[in-house]
Write a protein that holds these residues in place. Structure first.
Motif: not given
Length: 259
Positions: A46-51
């Motif tokens: 949620l914090w790094a992969g998708l962004p």
């Protein structure tokens, strides 16, 4: 550029909404389950992969920018048929990426507050990922951007094996190690979420300034071509082509001496 950016200024509540959305996502991702667990793999997604995936898609979209970005819907002064000029379009794209920067700052702020005022403990659990060595290789590869200057943010095999949820339940030592995951999550948030959007924002605004400067230069050239007498430099020509003006008194003396 300043005039265009003032006209297309985004409403203040849109920036506040982006910050609150990031804060709520950060708080929700770090909320404990009834068993007291926080799956760091889910938090990282949620914090790094998708962004980071969103940043890559935004970079690809810059190759063929949209005709009219969605943020223009919040401009009540613009008509439904208004189309942005090239420099305005890139400025709007920069503002969209700036909204994502504010979103990431909301995430970062909540994470830092919870690190300061609570005892965060992370672990991992996966049905498909059962080999700790394989997960170590993947996380080490993801840590390459900061591996050289922040080795504490690179998880090792011992930390990964000891903080699996099955190990945490049966080991007090593993539960104490669970708090050592925060440097990895913080570095991931900075390098895979905040930094790419900052780069895209700077790139779009730089492109907008270049297009605006080129537009002003073209307008200046067109003005010069429409009024050549007012802006063109004086053409001196050859000295022999210029008439020779002699004062009258000297002209008379020259005429008398000729006789």
């Amino acid at each position: 550029m300043q005039r265009s950016s003032t006209r297309l200024k985004l409403p203040w509540w849109l920036w506040l909404l982006a910050f609150l959305a990031g804060s709520l996502l950060g708080a929700a991702a770090l909320s404990y389950t009834p068993e007291g667990r926080t799956n760091l793999l889910w938090v990282w997604l949620l914090w790094a992969g998708l962004p980071f995936l969103g940043s890559l898609l935004a970079l690809l979209a810059l190759v063929r920018p949209p005709v009219r970005p969605w943020v223009t819907r919040f401009q009540s002064s613009l008509s439904a048929y208004w189309q942005p000029q090239p420099h305005q379009l890139w400025w709007l794209l920069g503002q969209i990426n700036a909204l994502w920067v504010v979103f990431a700052l909301g995430l970062l702020g909540v994470f830092l507050l919870l690190l300061l005022f609570s005892d965060l403990a992370f672990g991992w659990s996966s049905t498909l990922l059962t080999d700790g060595k394989q997960l170590t290789q993947w996380l080490t590869a993801l840590s390459l951007p900061w591996q050289a200057f922040w080795p504490q943010a690179v998880p090792d095999l011992y930390l990964i094996e000891q903080t699996r949820f099955a190990r945490i339940e049966s080991s007090d030592t593993a539960f104490a190690l669970a708090s050592r995951w925060w440097p990895f999550l913080l570095a991931s948030l900075l390098f895979y979420n905040l930094l790419p959007r900052l780069v895209l924002t700077s790139l779009c605004h730089w492109r907008a300034r270049r297009l605006q400067a080129g537009k002003l230069q073209i307008q200046s050239s067109q003005t010069a071509s429409d009024n050549p007498n007012s802006t063109a430099p004086l053409n001196q020509g050859k000295a022999a082509d210029w008439p020779c003006f002699i004062p009258a008194q000297y002209a008379g003396d020259s005429h008398d001496s000729g006789h």
